[in-house]
Structure formats: structure tokens, C-alpha cells
Enzyme design. Structure first.
Site, PDB file in Angstrom:
ATOM      1  N   CYS A 169      43.928  31.935 -86.960  1.00 64.65           N
ATOM      2  CA  CYS A 169      43.707  32.883 -85.862  1.00 64.65           C
ATOM      3  C   CYS A 169      43.116  32.183 -84.646  1.00 64.65           C
ATOM      4  CB  CYS A 169      42.796  34.014 -86.316  1.00 64.65           C
ATOM      5  SG  CYS A 169      43.422  34.972 -87.717  1.00 64.65           S
ATOM      6  N   ASP A 170      42.101  31.370 -84.887  1.00 69.74           N
ATOM      7  CA  ASP A 170      41.456  30.650 -83.783  1.00 69.74           C
ATOM      8  C   ASP A 170      42.435  29.724 -83.076  1.00 69.74           C
ATOM      9  OD1 ASP A 170      38.961  31.803 -84.058  1.00 69.74           O
ATOM     10  OD2 ASP A 170      38.225  30.272 -85.432  1.00 69.74           O
ATOM     11  N   HIS A 171      43.262  29.028 -83.844  1.00 70.57           N
ATOM     12  CA  HIS A 171      44.199  28.084 -83.232  1.00 70.57           C
ATOM     13  C   HIS A 171      45.292  28.809 -82.454  1.00 70.57           C
ATOM     14  CE1 HIS A 171      43.043  24.013 -84.558  1.00 70.57           C
ATOM     15  NE2 HIS A 171      42.418  24.667 -85.521  1.00 70.57           N
TER      16      HIS A 171
END
Length: 227
Positions: A169-171
């Protein structure tokens, strides 16, 4: 660097952990000059991203922040104000992933900065946006995977929910943010006016999830919980 289309772009990086550093790292890979500000407590990823001989230089931290310049400032102290003001004046783009409430208290929110510098581009990355019942809440990748139903998608294949074993998700959101910043840079060059771009990890990942009706077998049966 042989490919540096952003070599004249200056980034003030007020981010930590993963999603914000991914965005500013990508811009740095395209030649932008990035100055990262860390508080006295330092970026949590220094100690959480794998083994480190010093305990403060994990592989993940070094990967996401390579090529950046770094300065330590306690933004709560008045002595830091002249320094951060100089950095704001220097930067073309400000990227932050602190809680919106904290940024407002520090006078580092988009309204405060663009009120003085309307040409600045401002990118705010949050967990769930700035309004609504979860607005301003902090979060982490695993929480977003659960809250958006990503972990539940594994149920169709394996019979039980499971996390994707990476900070997906962060990437994803960090890379999307870098693209949005580059689009804002192009528009600013044409209009002379900066833009504010904000994104919550939760809403972005939700937008990429298939609907429940299209995720299961087409036999009329409804699948179980997805979040």
C-alpha cells in the site's frame, strides 16, 4: 546520473517511514534535489527496516532515503523556525506525511505555506484523508490492508484472510504521489501557480479493489467478510 529530467527541482521532504519517502525517493531518482527533515526522535524506519550495525541505519531506511540530504530539526522549538522557513523558501515542492493537525499547529500545512508562497507545490499523504470519520488518523500498511479488504481478498484462494507480505500500500501510494507531483510541476511551469495534492492510503487502495460481486465464483453465492 544519465537520466535527470528533474535536476532543477528542489524538494523539502517532511516525511517518514515508507509512503512519503517512496514519493521523494522516486523524485530524487529523476534528478531532484531532496532535503529530508527528521526530528530528534528520527525516522522510525531507521530502526525497523532490518538489521543495522548502528541500530539506526537499516537497509530499508537507506534504500528509501538514498541520494537525499538530511537535517535534524526539532520543529516544536522556536529556534527551528528560521531554518525551516529558509527551507520552505528554497523548495519548489513540499511533501509531508505528518498528521494534518500537527502540520497546522506547526504552521507547515498547505494553507499556511501557500498563503505566503502561492507558487509552491504541496503534497500531503495521509492514512485516510483529512475529513470524514477517519480523517487525520495515523495508520500503517498492514492496517490499510485490513481496513480496505485487501487481506480479505486472500480468502477466495486460501480460505482465510492474509496480508500481502510486503509494504504494498505504501509503495503504490508513494509512486502515485510522485507522478501527481510531476504533473503539478508541469502545470506550475505553465501557470506560475502551485497546487495542493493530497491522498489517503486507504481511499487509494479501496479504489483499486474489485467489488465483492465480481471477486467470487459466479454461482450466486456471496463471499464472506472482506475487511
Amino acid at each position: 546520473m544519465s537520466f535527470a529530467p528533474l535536476s532543477d527541482l528542489k524538494i523539502l521532504d517532511l516525511t517518514s517511514v515508507v509512503v512519503g519517502p517512496v514519493a521523494t525517493w522516486r523524485l530524487g531518482q529523476y534528478g531532484a534535489e531532496v532535503i529530508k527533515v527528521e526530528g530528534p526522535g528520527r525516522d522510525l524506519m531507521r530502526g525497523l527496516g532490518g538489521q543495522s550495525p548502528t541500530g539506526q541505519h537499516s537497509g530499508t531506511y537507506l534504500h528509501l532515503n538514498r541520494g537525499k540530504k538530511n537535517i535534524c530539526l526539532d520543529l516544536k522549538k522556536p529556534e527551528a523556525r528560521p531554518v525551516i522557513d529558509r527551507l520552505i523558501a528554497w523548495a519548489d515542492v513540499i511533501v509531508a506525511n505528518m498528521r494534518p493537525q500537527a502540520l497546522e499547529r506547526l504552521g507547515l500545512d498547505a494553507k499556511s505555506i501557500q498563503g505566503e508562497y502561492p507558487e509552491k507545490i504541496y503534497c500531503l499523504l495521509t492514512g485516510y484523508g483529512t475529513d470524514g470519520p477517519y480523517g487525520g488518523f495515523p495508520t500503517y500498511d498492514s492496517v490499510v490492508q485490513g481496513a480496505t479488504g485487501m487481506a480479505g481478498l486472500m480468502q477466495a484462494r486460501d480460505g482465510s484472510p492474509a496480508y500481502v507480505p510486503m509494504l504494498v500500500c505504501d509503495h503504490v501510494v508513494g509512486e502515485i504521489a510522485s507522478g501527481a507531483i510531476m504533473a503539478a510541476v508541469l502545470e506550475q511551469k505553465n501557470t506560475g501557480v502551485g497546487k495542493t495534492w493530497g491522498s489517503g492510503c486507504g481511499p487509494v487502495i479501496c479504489a483499486g479493489q474489485p467489488s465483492i460481486e465480481n471477486s467470487g465464483p459466479h454461482d450466486g453465492n456471496v463471499m464472506g467478510a472482506f475487511g
